[in-house]
Design a protein around this motif. Structure first.
Motif, mmCIF file in Angstrom:
data_model
loop_
_atom_site.group_PDB
_atom_site.id
_atom_site.type_symbol
_atom_site.label_atom_id
_atom_site.label_comp_id
_atom_site.label_asym_id
_atom_site.label_seq_id
_atom_site.Cartn_x
_atom_site.Cartn_y
_atom_site.Cartn_z
ATOM 1 N N ALA A 49 -1.955 6.058 4.997
ATOM 2 C CA ALA A 49 -1.510 4.874 5.731
ATOM 3 C C ALA A 49 -0.427 4.142 4.963
ATOM 4 O O ALA A 49 0.546 3.641 5.548
ATOM 5 N N ALA A 50 -0.569 4.067 3.645
ATOM 6 C CA ALA A 50 0.440 3.404 2.831
ATOM 7 C C ALA A 50 1.780 4.136 2.915
ATOM 8 O O ALA A 50 2.843 3.504 2.976
ATOM 9 N N MET A 51 1.747 5.478 2.932
ATOM 10 C CA MET A 51 2.986 6.241 3.029
ATOM 11 C C MET A 51 3.710 5.957 4.335
ATOM 12 O O MET A 51 4.946 5.856 4.376
ATOM 13 N N GLN A 52 2.970 5.819 5.414
ATOM 14 C CA GLN A 52 3.611 5.520 6.692
ATOM 15 C C GLN A 52 4.209 4.116 6.697
ATOM 16 O O GLN A 52 5.254 3.875 7.299
ATOM 17 N N ALA A 53 3.556 3.192 6.006
ATOM 18 C CA ALA A 53 4.109 1.847 5.882
ATOM 19 C C ALA A 53 5.407 1.879 5.076
ATOM 20 O O ALA A 53 6.380 1.196 5.412
ATOM 21 N N ILE A 54 5.431 2.690 4.016
ATOM 22 C CA ILE A 54 6.642 2.830 3.205
ATOM 23 C C ILE A 54 7.761 3.446 4.029
ATOM 24 O O ILE A 54 8.929 3.030 3.952
ATOM 25 N N ARG A 55 7.427 4.432 4.846
ATOM 26 C CA ARG A 55 8.423 5.069 5.709
ATOM 27 C C ARG A 55 9.063 4.058 6.648
ATOM 28 O O ARG A 55 10.279 4.064 6.851
ATOM 29 N N ASP A 56 8.257 3.172 7.205
ATOM 30 C CA ASP A 56 8.771 2.228 8.196
ATOM 31 C C ASP A 56 9.551 1.085 7.553
ATOM 32 O O ASP A 56 10.578 0.669 8.085
ATOM 33 N N ASN A 57 9.045 0.569 6.429
ATOM 34 C CA ASN A 57 9.735 -0.531 5.752
ATOM 35 C C ASN A 57 9.210 -0.616 4.329
ATOM 36 O O ASN A 57 8.137 -1.171 4.082
ATOM 37 N N GLU A 58 9.976 -0.076 3.399
ATOM 38 C CA GLU A 58 9.513 0.004 2.018
ATOM 39 C C GLU A 58 9.321 -1.375 1.404
ATOM 40 O O GLU A 58 8.339 -1.621 0.688
ATOM 41 N N GLU A 59 10.241 -2.297 1.655
ATOM 42 C CA GLU A 59 10.137 -3.625 1.062
ATOM 43 C C GLU A 59 8.931 -4.378 1.606
ATOM 44 O O GLU A 59 8.233 -5.078 0.863
#
Length: 357
Positions: free
Chosen positions: A190-200
């Motif tokens: 889930a964290a990786m998908q959040a990083i994909r969408d908006n890293e900051e």
């Protein structure tokens, strides 16, 4: 009528389909005793394609790390197996450790490659792959562009070598797929998908961005390295220009785009389709490659979600769930079906629950 909501991951369909897929993998263990040598060889090739597709999709589709240099780890896995075998390691142990060697290499280069973003990362991986190819070619054992062979496999009878390589490829595919499946269902996925969408945004809510990216990067390299080792076992010969060729990443991109980037089932379907197209038209030479490229561009423009992505959105079809769906209860069947086809909008926190954006 009052509407209520239900967050759901497993459905009766996904439970049955997951059980059937697991049963199929166990049944495939008997293939060398049932099918001809030609079929066994083709199935081993398919296993390689599946591993390449699902690991590139995990890296780019779920992690947002678009690489055009994954041939680095494919080639290094085969090279590591050659080196270890020549050092006296049993041949199939050397093949497995060659794949692990790609993961170790990825762990090392991630310290500087993951500082790059977007196009810089993609091109940087390509340049790094070319550099490692040149260094491998300078190894006296490899004999430059001439290459060498995994001579230890010649001590096996052809039938035994074929069966052992098949089982090695099957276990590698099943192991990498299971590892990815569990990871993508975890908090890290889930964290990786959040990083994909908006890293900051992901960093601002406490996601350890560099650690998550490094784990996914290393896992994708492990898969590519294992695929390279299996390919070496099937062909025996090793030439740097072939194993480090960018065409391997092109194949990964094609399979992922056609099947459906950002879905778990899509790249598997893409690998099967690519395998079928190659079997039918691979002898056409350059026209086959042109057709593959044109098809990839066509899917990117006309069906960007891929075949499985379209089916998933249209029919709410989820066989191997790595995310969640939100279902309405207490509404009529027509509205229920229509709502199920749409993806769940991501929450503002880093821990996304939808399978894809």
């Amino acid at each position: 009528m009052t509407e209520t909501y239900k967050v759901q991951r497993w459905t009766s369909r996904s439970i049955v389909s997951t059980a059937l897929i697991a049963a199929l993998q166990f049944a495939l263990l008997a293939a060398p005793f049932v099918f001809s040598a030609n079929v066994v060889d083709h199935l081993t090739t398919l296993f390689v394609y599946v591993v390449l597709a699902i690991t590139w999709n995990a890296l780019a589709g779920y992690g947002g790390l678009v690489s055009v240099g994954q041939q680095l780890f494919f080639g290094f896995g085969a090279y590591g197996a050659i080196r270890l075998s020549q050092a006296g390691v049993p041949v199939y142990a050397a093949l497995a450790l060659g794949g692990v060697g790609s993961a170790v290499l990825a762990l090392i280069v991630s310290s500087f490659m993951l500082k790059l973003r977007a196009g810089e990362f993609a091109i940087g991986m390509w340049v790094l792959a070319a550099l490692v190819q040149l260094l491998v070619s300078l190894d006296p054992i490899i004999q430059g562009a001439t290459g060498t062979s995994l001579l230890a496999l010649n001590s096996f009878a052809p039938a035994a070598r074929r069966a052992d390589t098949y089982w090695f490829g099957l276990v590698a595919m099943a192991g990498v797929a299971l590892l990815l499946f569990l990871l993508l269902r975890s908090r890290l996925g889930a964290a990786m998908q959040a990083i994909r969408d908006n890293e900051e945004a992901a960093r601002s809510v406490g996601v350890r961005v560099q650690l998550a990216k490094r784990i996914m990067f290393v896992l994708a390299a492990l898969g590519a390295g294992m695929a390279g080792a299996v390919w070496l076992a099937t062909s025996i010969s090793f030439q740097p220009n072939t194993y480090f060729g960018v065409q391997w990443t092109a194949y990964m991109i094609f399979m992922t785009l056609v099947g459906g980037i950002g879905t778990f089932e899509g790249p598997i379907l893409g690998a099967v389709l690519f395998f079928a197209v190659e079997a039918a038209f691979g002898a056409e030479g350059v026209w086959y490659l042109i057709g593959i490229g044109a098809a990839a561009v066509g899917f990117a423009l006309l069906l960007p979600q891929g075949i499985w992505g379209w089916m998933e959105r249209r029919y709410a079809l989820r066989l191997l769930p790595v995310g969640y769906v939100l279902k309405l209860q207490g509404v009529d069947a027509g509205r229920q079906h229509g709502f199920a086809r749409r993806s769940v909008p991501p929450p503002p926190a880093a821990m996304r629950i939808s399978e894809q954006s």
